[in-house]
Design a protein around this motif. Structure first.
Motif, PDB file in Angstrom:
ATOM      1  N   CYS A 261       1.344  -1.009  -0.223  1.00 40.41           N
ATOM      2  CA  CYS A 261       0.088  -0.039   0.031  1.00 40.41           C
ATOM      3  C   CYS A 261       0.570   1.867   0.302  1.00 40.41           C
ATOM      4  O   CYS A 261       0.334   2.188  -0.893  1.00 40.41           O
ATOM      5  N   GLY A 262       1.842   1.318   0.363  1.00 36.74           N
ATOM      6  CA  GLY A 262       2.740   2.562   0.810  1.00 36.74           C
ATOM      7  C   GLY A 262       3.767   2.508  -0.470  1.00 36.74           C
ATOM      8  O   GLY A 262       3.599   3.689  -1.215  1.00 36.74           O
TER       9      GLY A 262
ATOM     10  N   GLU B 168       0.808   4.126  -2.833  1.00 36.62           N
ATOM     11  CA  GLU B 168       0.278   5.227  -2.588  1.00 36.62           C
ATOM     12  C   GLU B 168       1.852   6.214  -2.954  1.00 36.62           C
ATOM     13  O   GLU B 168       1.400   7.404  -3.714  1.00 36.62           O
ATOM     14  N   GLN B 169       3.253   6.013  -3.342  1.00 36.85           N
ATOM     15  CA  GLN B 169       3.693   6.991  -3.581  1.00 36.85           C
ATOM     16  C   GLN B 169       4.201   7.037  -5.138  1.00 36.85           C
ATOM     17  O   GLN B 169       3.845   7.916  -6.045  1.00 36.85           O
TER      18      GLN B 169
ATOM     19  N   SER C 179       2.003  10.053  -6.148  1.00 32.30           N
ATOM     20  CA  SER C 179       2.067  10.793  -6.081  1.00 32.30           C
ATOM     21  C   SER C 179       2.909  11.990  -7.382  1.00 32.30           C
ATOM     22  O   SER C 179       3.920  11.102  -7.536  1.00 32.30           O
TER      23      SER C 179
ATOM     24  N   SER D 153       7.273  11.569  -6.952  1.00 31.66           N
ATOM     25  CA  SER D 153       8.154  10.364  -6.179  1.00 31.66           C
ATOM     26  C   SER D 153       9.198   9.836  -7.511  1.00 31.66           C
ATOM     27  O   SER D 153       9.000  10.584  -8.098  1.00 31.66           O
TER      28      SER D 153
ATOM     29  N   THR E 269      -9.097   2.463   2.683  1.00 31.33           N
ATOM     30  CA  THR E 269      -7.760   2.731   2.039  1.00 31.33           C
ATOM     31  C   THR E 269      -8.054   3.871   1.147  1.00 31.33           C
ATOM     32  O   THR E 269      -9.377   2.835   0.060  1.00 31.33           O
ATOM     33  N   PRO E 270      -7.807   4.997   0.793  1.00 33.32           N
ATOM     34  CA  PRO E 270      -8.216   6.266  -0.820  1.00 33.32           C
ATOM     35  C   PRO E 270      -8.161   5.060  -1.634  1.00 33.32           C
ATOM     36  O   PRO E 270      -7.409   4.000  -1.831  1.00 33.32           O
TER      37      PRO E 270
ATOM     38  N   GLU F  47      -7.649   5.956  -4.673  1.00 30.87           N
ATOM     39  CA  GLU F  47      -6.952   5.935  -5.805  1.00 30.87           C
ATOM     40  C   GLU F  47      -6.024   4.679  -5.281  1.00 30.87           C
ATOM     41  O   GLU F  47      -5.323   4.684  -6.331  1.00 30.87           O
ATOM     42  N   ILE F  48      -6.059   4.245  -4.468  1.00 33.26           N
ATOM     43  CA  ILE F  48      -4.687   3.498  -3.924  1.00 33.26           C
ATOM     44  C   ILE F  48      -5.269   2.055  -4.427  1.00 33.26           C
ATOM     45  O   ILE F  48      -4.797   1.591  -5.454  1.00 33.26           O
ATOM     46  N   ARG F  49      -6.143   2.383  -4.209  1.00 35.08           N
ATOM     47  CA  ARG F  49      -7.255   0.925  -4.506  1.00 35.08           C
ATOM     48  C   ARG F  49      -7.081   0.685  -5.904  1.00 35.08           C
ATOM     49  O   ARG F  49      -6.897  -0.811  -6.980  1.00 35.08           O
TER      50      ARG F  49
END
Length: 888
Positions: A18-19, A22-23, A26, A29, A61-62, A64-66
């Motif tokens: 997930c981390g 998320e990056q 971004s 990144s 979880t947001p 966008e991440i999913r």
């Protein structure tokens, strides 16, 4: 036990992935670092299970991440699904289906994409439970579930519609039979998203036209009529797209409703949504190709033509409007430079159509409308002029700045109808030209550029009138007008003027000779000023050389032309792609100047050798070569060497003798790239003509390489390579004679099937096959003649289609040599042989003429008891008349 119970994610793994995701979304990144880390994780067999879990279950979880997890999963499954363990495959499938009804629309659309990818990998029959799940959602009356299932189904229909036509084990009916009634039902849904998805899905089957759709055609058409005035533009666009595809695939189903459909398309062509109007506009060209009677449409033309004319006016948001403001003081940006493609050298009658009439590249309503007007002008001819011309004249008559776009559209319309309506326009051509010439100096650059294009559309007819004093003056005025615009400060106008001038050059040819000095001065002045349009100047110079040929070979012209080109040639590095158009330009100049190019030949020849050598090294070791491999450097260099061989003739011999061209060329003839082989074989044939002695040391290898191109199951895909190989073998045969004998029968066995099955084969390959077969028969009649009865008929049919030239003479020498060796081999095909002989306008070679006379006389004496007269009676009177030249 359910698969989901068997596999559970570890908390730590979930957190890390997930981390990373998320990056990855971004903006700040390090994308390459994250990509490397994700690649590291993807080595674990259950990495895709983690992505599935995050996508389907990570509720907190947001979104966008999913979604990022889902898109990464989709890409992974595309490459790895088939190699995954069955338990992991099952886990992913079972977790995806519940997400069809997800509350978030982004999740629903992403799951549809993933499902489609899994079906592409394993088929519908490989996913038990999928069809049932989709049906349950479609029948649920819950909007989220219906939309999710409909989205997945629409993607399956788009990507792999044929899957829904297959029988599925354990299911009574084919999927399409089950889904189609539900799709039709959704046409009437109150929800626009479902109407759009269902109609889009059905449209995907038009090209395939399965039985289920054909049997439901009335219901489908009724549905289209209901949706025709839908409040949602995307649905109306799909209705128009359906009618366009139907008229292309099954015009007969529309015939009973034709009047209503034309009326609807006419209205849709005026839709306030430009995409709907564009889709409707595609209907007119499709209609014209559908072989309906033109009269069905002619009564609509008085209303349709003004709509097309109105849609040809630039839209406010057309990006050409912004581009048009750019003059040459603006430096070029990378995105301004259009990719260029070099067409490999081709020997023979090329079937490809020249497509240089497209003014700019992005297809839009304006261009589609102009194309429709062009088509109508060809279908209806001058009948459209009474409707069109008053509007065009009215638009052209307005001179204020506010109406410049209307004037521009009127000039575009005049260009669009140039060919189809020429008989009605020709008497008025002087007035049209005298009206257009001042527009070359209009203050609006897009009027100047469209005027260049429109004048180029009339260039063929303008050149036809050069014989009259007024016509010559008109030609001169246009020539000077276009040259003036070549030196315009606006880049768009420069581009249009150069392209228009190249068209005029092709039509005018030697008529340009008296104006060569002023033409060269303008083109070379442009050469010094242009940026991105430099390539078009090269093209115009190359076309000029092709057009005027040897006229260019005078010191006063060469002093203007060559120094700037040579300076540019020396300035560009071996890795600079700007060399491509310059190599092409030199090819045309070398062919035009002939031996006159010899003063420039040595450095040009050597540079080509260096380019080929460097690129062949780069292909295996780019670091040592110092450049990245690009086949175009090899192709353009080979083609320029062909141009040198053609221009210098035997004068190229000393250059070839001092180089390693022979070994490089053999390597290129065996290259794994079609384009390289095509150009290499063209050069092989050109060198065979002028310096065959230098090919002899490796002759058998060249012949084997060329023969291999004819003996391939992919002949239709590599037809241009085969064509050049065939031609080169023929050129070698007439130079090396008996030395070609080891490959003769292999080549003949490849050529005969081409001649016997000509359906769908390029005309040039058929001609070259017939000529090469004749040349082989000429040099080795004792090998070929025992087999002649197997191919005589189809060979003679092909020979009779070839125009008179030296190559045809060679082929007929082969015919005569075979008949002398084996007279009975041609008896059953004598009628076809007579027709082939009658296809000559005139045999210029006296000795060949006499040989043909001897052949016919021999058969006349051989066929007794009325057999010769019987053969003659099978011929048409014009054929018999032509045979009388040969004293029979």
């Amino acid at each position: 036990m359910a698969a989901s119970v068997l596999w559970q994610p570890k908390e730590e793994g979930l957190r890390e992935i997930c981390g990373l995701l998320e990056q990855s979304i971004s903006p700040n990144s390090d994308k390459s670092l994250i990509w490397q880390q994700l690649q590291h994780y993807s080595q674990f067999p259950d990495f895709n299970n983690y992505l599935t879990f995050i996508f389907a279950h990570a509720e907190g979880t947001p979104v966008e991440i999913r979604q990022a997890a889902g898109l990464l999963l989709k890409n992974n499954l595309r490459n790895a699904f088939k190699s995954m363990s069955p338990s992991n495959q099952q886990y992913i499938k079972s977790e995806l289906l519940p997400s069809l009804g997800a509350a978030d629309r982004h999740i629903r659309t992403t799951v549809g994409t993933i499902i489609s990818v899994v079906v592409q990998q394993g088929g519908v029959s490989g996913w038990r439970g999928l069809l049932q799940a989709l049906l349950q959602c479609l029948d649920s009356n819950d909007l989220n579930h219906m939309e999710g299932a409909m989205d997945a189904l629409s993607k399956i229909c788009e990507d792999i519609p044929q899957e829904l036509e297959l029988d599925v084990p354990g299911v009574a009916e084919r999927p399409i039979n089950v889904f189609l009634p539900r799709l039709f039902k959704f046409f009437q849904s109150p929800h626009a998203s479902l109407r759009k998805l269902s109609l889009g899905s059905v449209n995907q089957f038009i090209m395939l036209m399965p039985t289920a759709l054909l049997q439901s055609m009335d219901q489908y058409l009724q549905g289209l009529f209901v949706l025709a005035h839908d409040s949602t533009a995307e649905v109306r666009k799909l209705v128009c797209a359906a009618f366009v595809q139907l008229i292309e695939v099954r015009p007969s189903v529309l015939e009973p409703h034709l009047g209503n459909i034309i009326e609807y398309m006419l209205q849709a062509n005026k839709d306030t949504d430009e995409e709907v109007a564009l889709e409707a506009c595609e209907f007119w060209s499709a209609y014209s190709e559908a072989q309906f009677r033109p009269e069905s449409l002619s009564s609509f033309l008085p209303r349709l033509i003004p709509v097309l004319l109105s849609n040809m006016v630039y839209a406010e948001d057309d990006e050409s409007l912004a581009d048009a403001e750019e003059d040459e003081s603006f430096p070029d940006r990378d995105q301004d430079l259009k990719p260029r493609f070099h067409a490999s050298r081709f020997h023979g009658a090329d079937d490809a159509e020249d497509d240089d009439d497209d003014i700019v590249n992005i297809w839009n309503l304006r261009k589609c409308s102009a194309a429709a007007l062009d088509i109508f002008s060809n279908v209806f001819g001058d009948d459209i002029l009474p409707t069109l011309m008053p509007s065009v004249q009215a638009k052209l008559a307005s001179t204020d700045d506010a109406t410049w776009k209307e004037r521009e559209a009127a000039v575009l319309a005049l260009g669009a109808i140039a060919e189809g309506c020429i008989s009605g326009l020709y008497p008025h051509l002087p007035e049209i030209v005298s009206f257009l010439i001042p527009l070359l100096d209009d203050k609006f650059p897009l009027i100047r550029s469209i005027t260049c294009w429109t004048l180029s559309r009339y260039s063929k007819f303008i050149v036809q009138g050069i014989g009259h004093p007024k016509g010559h003056e008109q030609f001169d005025t246009i020539l000077m007008g276009l040259l003036r615009r070549i030196l315009d400060t606006n880049k768009r106008v420069q581009e249009a003027a150069c392209s228009a001038f190249a068209t005029l050059e092709e039509e005018a040819a030697e008529e340009l000779a008296p104006r060569l000095e002023v033409i060269l001065q303008h083109l070379l002045c442009a050469f010094g000023r242009y940026q991105r349009n430099l390539r078009i100047v090269y093209d115009a110079i190359g076309t000029l050389a092709d057009a005027v040929g040897g006229e260019l070979n005078q010191p006063r012209y060469l002093d203007i032309l060559m120094p700037p080109l040579i300076a540019k040639w020396q300035q560009l590095s071996n890795a600079d792609k700007d060399l491509f158009p310059l190599l092409e330009c030199f090819t045309s100049i070398a062919q035009a100047l002939g031996p006159g190019f010899s003063q420039f030949a040595e450095p040009v020849f050597q540079r080509c050798i260096n380019l080929i050598q460097t690129q062949q090294l780069a292909k295996v070791d780019a670091v040592s070569a110092g450049v990245q491999y690009d086949k175009e450097f090899i192709v353009c260099s080979l083609d320029l060497l062909s141009g040198l061989a053609e221009g210098l003739g035997a004068g190229i011999e000393t250059l070839v003798a001092q180089s390693n061209l022979r070994d490089l060329l053999l390597q290129c003839c065996m290259d794994d790239t079609c384009d390289v082989r095509q150009s290499a074989l063209a050069l092989l044939g050109d060198l065979a003509r002028v310096c065959p002695a230098h090919l002899r040391p490796r002759l058998s290898e060249f012949l084997n390489a060329a023969t291999k191109q004819l003996n391939t199951p992919e002949l239709k895909e590599t037809v241009s390579v085969a064509n050049n190989a065939c031609w080169a073998i023929g050129e070698l045969a007439v130079k090396v004679h008996q030395e070609i004998s080891p490959v003769v029968m292999t080549v003949v066995s490849c050529l005969v099937p081409i001649l016997q099955h000509t359906e769908g084969i390029n005309k040039s390959l058929i001609e070259n096959s017939a000529i090469t077969l004749g040349r082989l028969a000429w040099v080795c009649p004792e090998l070929v003649s025992p087999h002649m009865e197997h191919f005589m008929q189809s060979w003679c049919i092909a020979l009779s289609m070839i125009r008179d030239d030296i190559e045809k003479e060679d082929a007929f020498r082969g015919l005569c040599a075979m008949v002398r060796a084996n007279p009975s081999g041609a008896l059953s095909s004598l009628v076809y042989m007579c027709k082939a002989i009658a296809s000559w306008h005139e045999i210029r070679s006296e000795d060949l003429h006499n040989e043909v006379c001897q052949v016919l006389l021999g058969y006349k004496q051989m066929l007794r008891n009325g057999a010769w007269e019987q053969c003659m009676s099978a011929l048409d009177p014009p054929v018999k008349d032509k045979l009388s030249k040969y004293q029979v």
